[in-house]
Design an enzyme around this catalytic site. Structure first.
Site, mmCIF file in Angstrom:
data_model
loop_
_atom_site.group_PDB
_atom_site.id
_atom_site.type_symbol
_atom_site.label_atom_id
_atom_site.label_comp_id
_atom_site.label_asym_id
_atom_site.label_seq_id
_atom_site.Cartn_x
_atom_site.Cartn_y
_atom_site.Cartn_z
ATOM 1 N N THR A 122 2.130 -4.421 -8.338
ATOM 2 C CA THR A 122 2.294 -3.330 -9.309
ATOM 3 C C THR A 122 1.459 -3.530 -10.571
ATOM 4 O O THR A 122 1.527 -2.708 -11.480
ATOM 5 C CB THR A 122 3.776 -3.178 -9.695
ATOM 6 O OG1 THR A 122 4.308 -4.454 -10.067
ATOM 7 C CG2 THR A 122 4.572 -2.641 -8.527
ATOM 8 N N GLU A 151 10.277 9.417 20.361
ATOM 9 C CA GLU A 151 9.719 9.893 19.098
ATOM 10 C C GLU A 151 9.924 11.393 18.927
ATOM 11 O O GLU A 151 10.118 11.877 17.798
ATOM 12 C CB GLU A 151 8.228 9.553 19.023
ATOM 13 C CG GLU A 151 7.922 8.058 19.040
ATOM 14 C CD GLU A 151 8.611 7.310 17.918
ATOM 15 O OE1 GLU A 151 8.850 7.908 16.846
ATOM 16 O OE2 GLU A 151 8.932 6.120 18.104
#
Length: 607
Positions: free
Chosen positions: A208, A427
């Site tokens: 970050t 899926e």
């Protein structure tokens, strides 16, 4: 491995080769230049008149015959022998009679040669020790520099980083601006009776930009910057880490005003006395010295100590008490706007196609850190260069994102038609449930391309970032997780191991709903405790449950009820839209990847 060793120690290998050559040459010169014969054989050849010429060198005699002779069943023409210690007065008269040419040379002194040959291995050993010592000195690990300061000092005049180089993190910049103001004009705060915090802790997930923010503070203030990691203090010798801490602060005082930045401080700042194995003497002494130094310097010295960690929960409480690292600045994962700024920053020097929409890409990369975004764009650049493209398209960026999220494609994996069909329905079950539920995140793409982390995937990206999760959203999310297992049960009347990760994530979320968020019927307004794992084994064993065994059984039943409700909801949706399930599974078998728009079109849903 041998090649790498030769490259790293080329000088040693050359010197060793020269030594072996000289040793071999000496051996050959001594034993293979001529045939050694007895003195009696030499006299016999002289009496026969077969000796052409000899060279006398001290007691050594070397010569050559006119015709080959045999000695000990070996034929020879060049020979060597030695004069007897008592001498031979008649030898010269015999040589004259036979007309032998006689050459004489002074006796050579071989003592020096033997000394060199004998000392060469010892010299090699000393040379090797010296080179190893120089290498340790170059790496900062010399014998006389074990306790020296290991921090890297950056010259802001040559390598300057400012807040303009840090995209996003607006809240952290505002907090850190006070530090910049104090370092540039300390009297402004001191005249008002204020004190700037001595220690500042930057806390946030990896990637970050915590280190970049610390360097930007030094760049904005124009002061010296000492950068060191927590592991740099650690050494095999007890007491070395404490000495390095002392030397670090001594160097900082000489360069004040300055910033000391300790990255990954949890390497030395772990909670003392935690766990079952006791403490680590070297780490605890280093931590004690750091705490002492934080208390020891005064505000007028203009030294700011900053540290960074992504594990604040394991730090010793003494680090964060007032007067030490008492200001904690949270550096969160970038928001959508922050990601957009980061994308603009990282694409300044990259050639992008006109079709690349950075606003859309910022929305589709929720949860990415700045480092993840930079890595994604670099991977996309490599993919474009591999295809000899002059610019980066959205296809390369999407392929790079899938590579980061799900791993590399498994090109060598050969699946049977039955397995492919099973994965396609699995899926398709996830994506159709997500398409029909109103509170689920929109479906972006469905894939059955096998990758290192999964055999297929359903990608969902929220339309906007969420910071609070309503019960309805979590229930729909659980139903989407159960969609794959429901499709297996509905179509094939079986269950496979492909749903393992779905079930793990769903169970963890359902348990949090019961234990932490009070979202179950029986424990609707109660927080029974954390569902997470303790960091230290000692804490986990020493901290008992906050509820009884009967309550624990009730919690298990509530978790089971939540998961069963999610399964039933998913099964109801897939049963009512079986034809859409079949069409989507067939489309996946034909194309391997189906875009979200196609999923909604097959489901008959307009967006």
């Amino acid at each position: 491995m041998i090649k790498k060793y030769v490259q790293q120690n080329r000088q040693l290998v050359v010197l060793l080769a020269v030594f072996l050559f000289l040793l071999g040459w000496s051996y050959l010169a001594q034993y293979t230049s001529s045939t050694a014969i007895s003195y009696s054989e030499f006299l016999a050849q002289v009496d026969k008149g077969n000796v052409e010429q000899i060279t006398v060198k001290g007691e050594n005699i070397h010569g050559r015959l006119n015709t080959p002779a045999t000695f000990n069943d070996a034929s020879y023409t060049s020979f060597s022998t030695y004069l007897p210690s008592f001498g031979d007065p008649e030898l010269m008269s015999k040589l004259k009679q036979q007309g032998v040419q006689v050459n004489t040379e002074p006796k050579s002194d071989r003592i020096l040669w033997y000394i060199v040959i004998s000392l060469l291995p010892l010299l090699l050993i000393f040379w090797l020790i010296f080179m190893q010592y120089k290498r340790m000195q170059g790496q900062g690990g010399g014998l006389f520099s074990i306790g020296q300061n290991q921090a890297r000092q950056y010259d802001h005049s040559q390598e300057k980083t400012t807040f303009d180089d840090v995209a996003g993190a607006q809240e952290a910049k505002i907090e850190l601006q006070e530090v910049v103001d104090y370092l540039t004009d300390p009297d402004k705060i001191q005249d008002m009776g204020g004190k700037i915090p001595k220690g500042i802790m930057l806390v946030g997930p990896p990637g970050t930009g915590k280190t970049l923010l610390a360097r930007a503070v030094a760049g904005e203030a124009g002061v010296a910057f000492f950068n060191i990691t927590g592991s740099d203090f650690m050494e095999m010798f007890v007491g070395v880490g404490a000495k390095r801490v002392r030397n670090l602060f001594q160097d900082a005082r000489k360069n004040a005003p300055c910033i000391i930045f300790i990255d990954e401080i949890d390497a030395i700042g772990r909670r003392r006395g935690a766990g079952l194995g006791g403490g680590h003497d070297e780490r605890e002494q280093t931590l004690n010295q750091l705490l002492s130094e934080l208390d020891g310097f005064e505000a007028h010295e203009n030294i700011i100590v900053m540290c960074a960690t992504n594990r604040p929960d394991i730090l010793d409480p003494a680090l964060s008490r007032p007067g030490r690292f008492d200001r904690r600045i949270i550096v969160e994962l970038p928001s959508t706007q922050d990601r957009l700024e980061l994308l603009h920053l990282y694409t300044r020097e990259k050639q992008l196609d006109d079709e690349v929409d950075l606003d859309r890409l910022a929305r589709e990369t929720q949860g990415f850190s700045g480092a993840d975004l930079e890595n994604m764009l670099n991977e996309a650049t490599l993919l474009a260069a591999r295809e000899d493209r002059g610019s980066i398209s959205h296809a390369e960026i999407e392929a790079a994102r899938d590579k980061i999220l799900m791993g590399l494609k498994r090109h060598g994996l050969v699946m049977t038609e039955g397995e492919k069909r099973m994965v396609a329905y699995h899926e398709a079950g996830h994506s159709l449930v997500g398409a029909f539920l109103p509170n689920a995140d929109p479906v972006y793409k469905v894939s059955i391309v096998p990758r290192s982390q999964s055999m297929g995937a359903t990608q969902q990206f929220p339309e906007q970032e969420r910071y609070i999760y309503p019960r309805e959203y979590l229930q729909d999310k659980l139903a989407v997780m159960m969609g794959g297992r429901c499709a297996e049960s509905l179509v094939f009347d079986t269950a496979t191991s492909g749903a393992a990760n779905d079930l793990q994530q769903a169970t963890k979320m359902a348990r949090k709903m019961v234990l932490e968020w009070g979202m179950s019927g029986q424990f609707e307004h109660m927080a029974l405790g954390s569902a997470g794992e303790q960091v230290f084994l000692g804490e986990e064993l020493g901290k008992g449950k906050e509820y009884s065994e009967a309550t624990s059984q009730a919690v298990d039943k509530e978790v089971e009820t939540i998961l069963r409700d999610a399964f039933d909801r998913a099964r109801d949706i897939l049963s009512r839209h079986r034809s859409a399930l079949d069409d989507l599974a067939q489309s996946l078998l034909d194309h391997e990847e189906v875009a979200g728009e196609k999923v909604y079109s097959i489901a008959g849903i307009s967006r």
